[in-house]
Design a protein around this motif. Structure first.
Motif, PDB file in Angstrom:
ATOM      1  N   ILE A 266       0.832  -1.203   0.000  1.00 30.81           N
ATOM      2  CA  ILE A 266       0.000   0.000   0.000  1.00 30.81           C
ATOM      3  C   ILE A 266       0.866   1.252   0.000  1.00 30.81           C
ATOM      4  CG2 ILE A 266      -1.634   1.347   1.380  1.00 30.81           C
ATOM      5  CD1 ILE A 266      -2.884  -1.346   2.217  1.00 30.81           C
TER       6      ILE A 266
ATOM      7  N   PRO B 211       0.288   3.673  -3.655  1.00 32.48           N
ATOM      8  CA  PRO B 211      -0.942   4.210  -3.066  1.00 32.48           C
ATOM      9  C   PRO B 211      -2.082   4.377  -4.073  1.00 32.48           C
ATOM     10  CG  PRO B 211       0.739   5.916  -3.182  1.00 32.48           C
ATOM     11  CD  PRO B 211       1.387   4.628  -3.585  1.00 32.48           C
TER      12      PRO B 211
ATOM     13  N   ALA C 191      -3.673   1.046  -4.614  1.00 33.00           N
ATOM     14  CA  ALA C 191      -4.406   0.655  -3.405  1.00 33.00           C
ATOM     15  C   ALA C 191      -5.768   1.344  -3.354  1.00 33.00           C
ATOM     16  CB  ALA C 191      -3.592   0.991  -2.164  1.00 33.00           C
TER      17      ALA C 191
ATOM     18  N   SER D 279      -9.401  -0.542  -3.616  1.00 31.85           N
ATOM     19  CA  SER D 279     -10.396  -0.292  -2.578  1.00 31.85           C
ATOM     20  C   SER D 279     -11.710   0.187  -3.179  1.00 31.85           C
ATOM     21  CB  SER D 279      -9.890   0.747  -1.582  1.00 31.85           C
ATOM     22  OG  SER D 279      -8.740   0.291  -0.935  1.00 31.85           O
TER      23      SER D 279
END
Length: 90
Positions: free
Chosen positions: A65, A69, A72, A76
């Protein structure tokens, strides 16, 4: 006038069963408390074992993560949309 004269002998004869019930309740309470303490120790041990088992995976997930980022956030968002769609269908 004492209670024996006022109520007859029934007050004294009722006292012993009440004391016996109080003692039995105390014994059951102690057994329940010991059982709860044993289950609590077992649960804490299981949690500790689980944390030890997943620690390497947790660390690698955190590293992934931190190093990616944007990916990620995308993953999500995709998972959230998929779960929302599944919940809405049911």
């Amino acid at each position: 006038m004492n209670s024996h004269q006022l109520f007859g002998g029934w007050a004294d004869s009722a006292r012993q069963p009440v004391e016996d019930a109080r003692q039995a309740f105390g014994d059951v309470s102690k057994q329940a408390q010991r059982g709860f303490q044993d289950m609590s120790r077992t649960a804490r041990s299981a949690v500790d074992d689980m944390q030890d088992a997943i620690s390497p995976y947790r660390q690698s997930l955190e590293d992934a993560i931190v190093s990616n980022p944007v990916k990620a956030v995308g993953v999500s968002l995709a998972v959230g949309v998929l779960l929302g769609w599944l919940i809405k269908r049911s």
